[in-house]
Write a protein that holds these residues in place. Sequence first.
Motif, PDB file in Angstrom:
ATOM      1  N   TYR A 110       0.826  -1.206   0.000  1.00 57.02           N
ATOM      2  CA  TYR A 110       0.000   0.000   0.000  1.00 57.02           C
ATOM      3  C   TYR A 110       0.862   1.259   0.000  1.00 57.02           C
ATOM      4  O   TYR A 110       0.522   2.278  -0.599  1.00 57.02           O
ATOM      5  CB  TYR A 110      -0.908   0.004   1.236  1.00 57.02           C
ATOM      6  CG  TYR A 110      -0.170  -0.005   2.553  1.00 57.02           C
ATOM      7  CD1 TYR A 110       0.315   1.169   3.115  1.00 57.02           C
ATOM      8  CD2 TYR A 110       0.043  -1.197   3.247  1.00 57.02           C
ATOM      9  CE1 TYR A 110       0.999   1.156   4.316  1.00 57.02           C
ATOM     10  CE2 TYR A 110       0.726  -1.215   4.446  1.00 57.02           C
ATOM     11  CZ  TYR A 110       1.198  -0.035   4.988  1.00 57.02           C
ATOM     12  OH  TYR A 110       1.886  -0.049   6.168  1.00 57.02           O
TER      13      TYR A 110
ATOM     14  N   HIS B 115      -4.257   4.900  12.566  1.00 58.27           N
ATOM     15  CA  HIS B 115      -5.388   5.188  11.697  1.00 58.27           C
ATOM     16  C   HIS B 115      -5.781   3.924  10.916  1.00 58.27           C
ATOM     17  O   HIS B 115      -5.016   2.977  10.801  1.00 58.27           O
ATOM     18  CB  HIS B 115      -5.037   6.308  10.709  1.00 58.27           C
ATOM     19  CG  HIS B 115      -4.890   7.651  11.353  1.00 58.27           C
ATOM     20  ND1 HIS B 115      -3.802   7.999  12.124  1.00 58.27           N
ATOM     21  CD2 HIS B 115      -5.704   8.742  11.349  1.00 58.27           C
ATOM     22  CE1 HIS B 115      -3.939   9.237  12.557  1.00 58.27           C
ATOM     23  NE2 HIS B 115      -5.081   9.713  12.100  1.00 58.27           N
ATOM     24  N   ALA B 116      -6.989   3.928  10.403  1.00 56.79           N
ATOM     25  CA  ALA B 116      -7.434   2.828   9.540  1.00 56.79           C
ATOM     26  C   ALA B 116      -6.705   2.977   8.210  1.00 56.79           C
ATOM     27  O   ALA B 116      -7.152   3.668   7.303  1.00 56.79           O
ATOM     28  CB  ALA B 116      -8.943   2.897   9.344  1.00 56.79           C
TER      29      ALA B 116
ATOM     30  N   ASP C  46      -5.927   1.238   5.503  1.00 56.37           N
ATOM     31  CA  ASP C  46      -6.402   0.905   4.162  1.00 56.37           C
ATOM     32  C   ASP C  46      -7.263   2.022   3.594  1.00 56.37           C
ATOM     33  O   ASP C  46      -7.132   2.412   2.427  1.00 56.37           O
ATOM     34  CB  ASP C  46      -7.151  -0.432   4.174  1.00 56.37           C
ATOM     35  CG  ASP C  46      -8.307  -0.445   5.167  1.00 56.37           C
ATOM     36  OD1 ASP C  46      -8.357   0.456   6.027  1.00 56.37           O
ATOM     37  OD2 ASP C  46      -9.144  -1.358   5.079  1.00 56.37           O
ATOM     38  N   THR C  47      -8.144   2.586   4.437  1.00 61.49           N
ATOM     39  CA  THR C  47      -9.009   3.669   3.982  1.00 61.49           C
ATOM     40  C   THR C  47      -8.221   4.943   3.734  1.00 61.49           C
ATOM     41  O   THR C  47      -8.376   5.608   2.697  1.00 61.49           O
ATOM     42  CB  THR C  47     -10.115   3.947   5.017  1.00 61.49           C
ATOM     43  OG1 THR C  47     -10.865   2.758   5.232  1.00 61.49           O
ATOM     44  CG2 THR C  47     -11.034   5.051   4.538  1.00 61.49           C
TER      45      THR C  47
ATOM     46  N   GLY D 129      -6.064   4.644   0.664  1.00 63.13           N
ATOM     47  CA  GLY D 129      -6.877   4.708  -0.541  1.00 63.13           C
ATOM     48  C   GLY D 129      -7.242   6.139  -0.889  1.00 63.13           C
ATOM     49  O   GLY D 129      -7.170   6.556  -2.053  1.00 63.13           O
ATOM     50  N   VAL D 130      -7.608   6.922   0.125  1.00 62.95           N
ATOM     51  CA  VAL D 130      -7.945   8.326  -0.096  1.00 62.95           C
ATOM     52  C   VAL D 130      -6.726   9.099  -0.586  1.00 62.95           C
ATOM     53  O   VAL D 130      -6.785   9.845  -1.575  1.00 62.95           O
ATOM     54  CB  VAL D 130      -8.499   8.958   1.198  1.00 62.95           C
ATOM     55  CG1 VAL D 130      -8.643  10.475   1.033  1.00 62.95           C
ATOM     56  CG2 VAL D 130      -9.838   8.342   1.567  1.00 62.95           C
TER      57      VAL D 130
END
Length: 261
Positions: free
Chosen positions: A34, A80-81, A83-84, A87-88
């Motif tokens: 990621y 923090h989350a 993956d979200t 992605g942002v």
Amino acid sequence: MLDDFLIRAALAGIGLTLATGPLGAFVVWRRMAYFGDATSHAAILGVALAFGLGMPLYAGTLTVALAMALTVAALSGRGHAMDTVLGVLAHAALAFGLVTASFIPGLRVDLSAFLFGDILAVSRADLAVIWGGAGLVLALLLWRWQELLTATVNEELAQASGQDPGRARLILTLALAVTVAVAIKIVGALLIAALLIVPAAAARQITRSPETMALGATLVGAFSVAGGLTASLRLDTPAGPSIVAVAALVFTISLVLRRRG
């Protein structure tokens, strides 16, 4: 010799694998795929800013890639989350880069080269930057190899040994930003993460130690460059995607060999 564009392309690709091989091994070990995606997508914004502000291409790309990498590294340490958030960040940076590029005359037509790479257009000056950047990344990783490896295996063990896991993350962050900056002209922003991950994942199937995996990833990357350029020449396919496609085939073969072994 360097007047031959294929030789320049091969030298550029092989030079890049000196960085993507060992760095890709850490990306796979630490599950940082990621991270590479977000940093490479942000590089398009760096390209647009470089053209818009009259900066050198590599300087603009490196600046934005480094800013994104540091942002991601900071967020990853705060729970923090991811993956979200990633992605942002990744898609927002790519979108802003494309929108910014649309306001720059002449850049929109050439943007596909930065999205998918244009290794066949590498110049002598590009070769110097690519080999210099890859050499810097390789030297940095070799210099801190044991520290990086210990922090990757077990951060508590690294702390007990008097090492700073945060410093290891920072070193990998810097190395990734430099690699993205020098790789964007070869395989493009959309394929940089693939060149980092796929050869390392292939080498992981057939090696037994961290050092041999890093070396194996470098060799798989170099073979993919040679195979991809050959396929591009004979089949008239895009060079950057062809390189990644060959790497994917090698990965598939490595899976078959592991199962038979």
